[in-house]
Design an enzyme around this catalytic site. Structure first.
Site, short mmCIF file in Angstrom:
data_model
loop_
_atom_site.label_atom_id
_atom_site.label_comp_id
_atom_site.label_asym_id
_atom_site.label_seq_id
_atom_site.Cartn_x
_atom_site.Cartn_y
_atom_site.Cartn_z
N GLU A 199 9.11 13.23 18.48
CA GLU A 199 9.05 13.11 16.69
C GLU A 199 8.77 15.20 16.21
O GLU A 199 7.26 14.81 16.43
CB GLU A 199 8.60 11.93 16.08
CG GLU A 199 9.86 12.22 14.84
CD GLU A 199 9.26 10.85 14.38
OE1 GLU A 199 8.33 10.13 14.34
OE2 GLU A 199 10.60 10.54 13.82
N GLY B 134 1.70 2.09 13.79
CA GLY B 134 2.61 0.06 13.96
C GLY B 134 2.58 -0.76 15.15
O GLY B 134 2.16 -1.81 15.19
N GLU C 132 9.76 -0.87 10.97
CA GLU C 132 10.57 0.38 10.90
C GLU C 132 10.02 1.90 11.17
O GLU C 132 8.78 2.13 10.57
CB GLU C 132 10.71 0.95 9.42
CG GLU C 132 12.36 -0.46 8.68
CD GLU C 132 14.00 -0.26 9.54
OE1 GLU C 132 13.70 0.52 10.46
OE2 GLU C 132 14.06 -1.41 8.95
N CYS D 81 12.94 9.60 9.04
CA CYS D 81 13.13 8.62 10.09
C CYS D 81 14.35 9.26 10.94
O CYS D 81 14.74 9.14 12.41
CB CYS D 81 12.91 7.15 10.63
SG CYS D 81 13.66 6.64 9.20
N GLU E 133 2.25 4.80 16.20
CA GLU E 133 1.26 4.70 16.64
C GLU E 133 0.12 4.14 15.61
O GLU E 133 0.20 2.85 16.48
CB GLU E 133 0.22 6.64 16.33
CG GLU E 133 -0.55 6.38 17.69
CD GLU E 133 -1.95 7.54 16.84
OE1 GLU E 133 -1.22 8.51 16.72
OE2 GLU E 133 -2.44 7.49 16.87
N LYS F 106 0.94 -1.12 -0.04
CA LYS F 106 -0.19 0.37 -0.07
C LYS F 106 1.12 1.53 -0.31
O LYS F 106 1.62 1.45 0.90
CB LYS F 106 -0.67 -0.03 1.72
CG LYS F 106 -2.27 1.57 1.37
CD LYS F 106 -2.88 2.03 2.03
CE LYS F 106 -1.81 2.28 3.04
NZ LYS F 106 -2.02 3.73 2.30
N GLY G 293 6.66 3.36 9.31
CA GLY G 293 5.56 4.42 9.43
C GLY G 293 5.90 5.08 11.06
O GLY G 293 6.63 4.98 11.99
N SER G 294 4.71 5.85 11.78
CA SER G 294 4.83 6.18 12.75
C SER G 294 4.37 5.36 13.85
O SER G 294 4.20 3.58 13.94
CB SER G 294 3.53 6.95 13.30
OG SER G 294 2.41 7.12 12.91
P1 NAD Z 1 1.82 7.06 9.40
O1 NAD Z 1 2.27 6.08 10.23
O2 NAD Z 1 1.24 7.76 9.23
O3 NAD Z 1 1.81 6.20 8.12
C1 NAD Z 1 3.01 4.94 7.48
C2 NAD Z 1 1.70 4.05 6.03
O4 NAD Z 1 0.82 3.37 7.14
C3 NAD Z 1 0.50 5.06 5.88
O5 NAD Z 1 1.38 4.32 4.01
C4 NAD Z 1 -0.51 5.12 6.41
O6 NAD Z 1 -1.60 5.11 4.90
C5 NAD Z 1 -0.46 3.70 6.77
N1 NAD Z 1 -1.41 3.40 7.57
C6 NAD Z 1 -1.98 4.48 8.38
N2 NAD Z 1 -3.48 3.87 9.35
C7 NAD Z 1 -2.82 2.53 9.20
C8 NAD Z 1 -3.97 1.98 9.84
N3 NAD Z 1 -4.42 1.38 10.76
N4 NAD Z 1 -3.36 0.18 9.20
C9 NAD Z 1 -2.54 -0.09 8.00
N5 NAD Z 1 -1.69 1.17 7.33
C10 NAD Z 1 -2.26 2.21 8.23
O7 NAD Z 1 3.50 7.40 9.46
P2 NAD Z 1 3.77 8.87 8.07
O8 NAD Z 1 2.80 10.19 8.60
O9 NAD Z 1 3.32 8.59 6.90
O10 NAD Z 1 4.98 8.34 7.91
C11 NAD Z 1 5.74 9.13 9.21
C12 NAD Z 1 6.47 8.41 10.31
O11 NAD Z 1 7.37 7.61 9.57
C13 NAD Z 1 8.05 8.78 11.61
O12 NAD Z 1 7.34 8.51 12.64
C14 NAD Z 1 9.03 8.36 10.69
O13 NAD Z 1 9.91 8.47 11.81
C15 NAD Z 1 8.25 7.38 9.87
N6 NAD Z 1 9.59 6.51 9.23
C16 NAD Z 1 10.05 5.59 9.70
C17 NAD Z 1 11.45 4.76 8.64
C18 NAD Z 1 12.33 4.10 9.50
O14 NAD Z 1 12.86 3.36 8.13
N7 NAD Z 1 12.21 3.71 9.99
C19 NAD Z 1 11.65 5.58 7.39
C20 NAD Z 1 10.00 6.13 7.72
C21 NAD Z 1 9.23 6.81 7.97
#
Ligand code: NAD
Length: 486
Positions: free
Chosen positions: A388, A240, A257, A291, A238, A182, A235-236
């Protein structure tokens, strides 16, 4: 709209089972340019029913053994062909990265180069992932093999969709898994071009499925789907957590991640000019939306004011504007993200930190531009020292002793990256040894590459992407024991 924007296709479909399809709900997601707020394209909105179709396509492809039947080096050659096709699409990719993500053209091209490196690095490893033979004495032959999981469900954030998505897809395919990914709703376009490269390269239909929908329904439906075998989530924290709750229902293995609040320690003997340049790059590159951004600087009290003055100079000389104009720093991805960063800056002022520069959006212009921001005299218990921002905000915390510096560096819930600046070799190693983080950089930031394992500790997640270690996250070990004696 400028000429380059109009060269972006107005409508993008999802890639499922090797076909380009509309969403079953016939709805569309509008993609906007974060530098202007103007719409630039629409994508077919995938719904949970589309997730069902994509998972079914990935399952059919896995069960067909199309990938299993290929020798590993042939899978590697397939991914090298994807890399060649990406080259053909490079200008289109850099343009969409610029307009749906806010990256500079140079950063867009750097993302393509990075993606090619992932493809070639792992293509070369495809035939080197070997099992082992375990000696059990006469009469028994025992060995291990690596099995793919099956269907790998992958969720990608908006800040670096192409390299983050492509590295996970590459590792999955090379080890014989199929993928449903996705893409992020805020910046989905570059991964559709990656799908196009896979299609042109002849990747088996259904091996790669890329769809775009919102997280709360489509993302949630994917990670809770009853026929996936593996999850890669970036992603974040929360989100995660909610992904892990879904995964726990079916005991699905995950690579997580997550976020970071990475701190660099600066000892008094460090070369302050170099530190200022390195630390500014670590937080202002891609407007801090990385990140592993260096978002905290833990500075010996004797050099705190001197370094803060240099960092102020770095922040205030950065040019800010749309990526297409080749500025140093582009916008944040969305109005929501800009509001978040700005409101946390207000918290910092209320908490009593010194706002040295920035702290608010660039007024009087469209787009989601945040001023490069620097806080000094920050204390570890402040929210701006622990949460963050995911924006161009650097907080500087003074320390007196190395033990105190380590305690501050390790004193957040996160543990993604950390750094140390000193010319004292013993102190550098001592500090690196005590920092609880997945990667430690000495005398610079982001010293690694695709070859170096990358991942988190603590709330920053677990599992490793990049490096040889990453491939092991996409396979499970099988042990085979054979009684040889009659
Ligand atoms: P986010 O968690 O809001 O979204 C990430 C992804 O998850 C998006 O595609 C979103 O549509 C999806 N998503 C949202 N709710 C979901 C659910 N309930 N079930 C499944 N998928 C869902 O994060 P963001 O704001 O898009 O990205 C920023 C965050 O990502 C920051 O915390 C950053 O540190 C982290 N990040 C980490 C890495 C790493 O390699 N460690 C790399 C890039 C970003």
């Amino acid at each position: 709209m400028g000429d380059t924007v109009t060269s972006i296709r107005p409508y993008w479909k999802n890639f499922i089972g090797g076909e380009w399809v509309d969403g079953t709900g016939n709805e569309r997601i509008v993609v906007t340019d974060p530098a202007t707020g103007a719409p630039i394209a629409e994508v077919a909105r995938a719904m949970p029913a589309d997730v069902d179709q994509a998972v079914a396509a990935a399952r059919r492809c896995f069960d067909s053994r199309a990938l299993a039947a290929m020798r590993p080096h042939q899978r590697g050659e397939m991914m090298l062909e994807v890399a060649r096709q990406l080259d053909e699409l490079a200008d289109d990719i850099a343009t969409v990265e610029c307009f749906d993500n806010g990256k500079t053209m140079a950063a867009g091209h750097a993302d393509i180069a990075l993606t090619r490196r992932y493809l070639s690095y792992y293509a070369g490893m495809a035939d080197k992932l070997e099992g082992r033979q375990i000696p059990l004495g006469e009469g028994v032959l025992d060995y291990t093999t690596h099995m793919p999981f099956g269907v790998s469900a992958q969720i990608v954030p908006w800040n670096g969709p192409l390299p983050v998505g492509a590295r996970s897809i590459t590792c999955a395919l090379l080890t014989g898994n199929t993928v449903v990914l996705k893409s992020p709703e805020d910046s989905p376009l570059s991964l559709f071009l990656f799908a196009e490269a896979c299609e042109r390269a002849g990747v088996p239909k259904g091996a790669v499925n890329i769809l775009c929908g919102y997280g709360h329904d489509t993302g949630a439906a994917l990670v809770a789907h009853g026929d996936i075998d593996h999850i890669v989530f970036t992603g974040s924290v929360e989100t995660g957590r909610s992904v892990l709750r879904a995964a726990s229902e079916r005991i699905i293995p995950c690579i997580m991640e997550l976020g970071g609040k990475s701190g660099g320690i600066v000892y008094p003997d460090a070369d302050l000019d170099r530190v200022a340049k390195s630390a500014a790059r670590a937080i202002f590159h891609h407007a801090g939306q990385i990140c592993s951004a260096g978002s905290r600087l833990i500075v010996h009290r004797s050099i705190h004011d001197d370094l803060v003055a240099r960092l102020k100079g770095e922040a205030e000389t950065r040019t800010i504007g749309p990526g297409i104009d080749g500025c140093d720093m582009g916008p944040l991805i969305s109005a929501r993200q800009l509001d978040r960063v700005e409101s946390l800056c207000r918290v910092g002022v209320e908490e009593g930190a010194t706002l040295v520069t920035g702290g608010s959006r660039l007024a009087g212009r469209p787009g989601h531009f945040m001023a490069p921001t620097l806080f000094s005299g920050v204390r570890p218990e402040m929210r701006i020292a622990r949460e963050e921002f995911f924006g161009p905000v650097l907080v500087v915390l003074p320390f007196d002793t190395p033990d105190e510096a380590i305690a501050i560096a390790n004193g957040t819930d996160y543990g993604l990256a950390a750094g140390v600046y000193t010319n004292d070799l013993r102190l550098a190693h001592w500090t690196a040894d005590r920092l609880v983080a997945g990667q430690v950089y000495v005398n610079d930031w982001w010293t690694g590459g695709v070859e170096t394992p990358f991942g988190g500790t603590k709330r920053s997640g677990y599992g490793r992407e990049k490096g040889q270690e990453a491939l092991l996250g996409y396979v499970q070990t099988k042990n085979v024991g054979i009684r040889l004696s009659p």
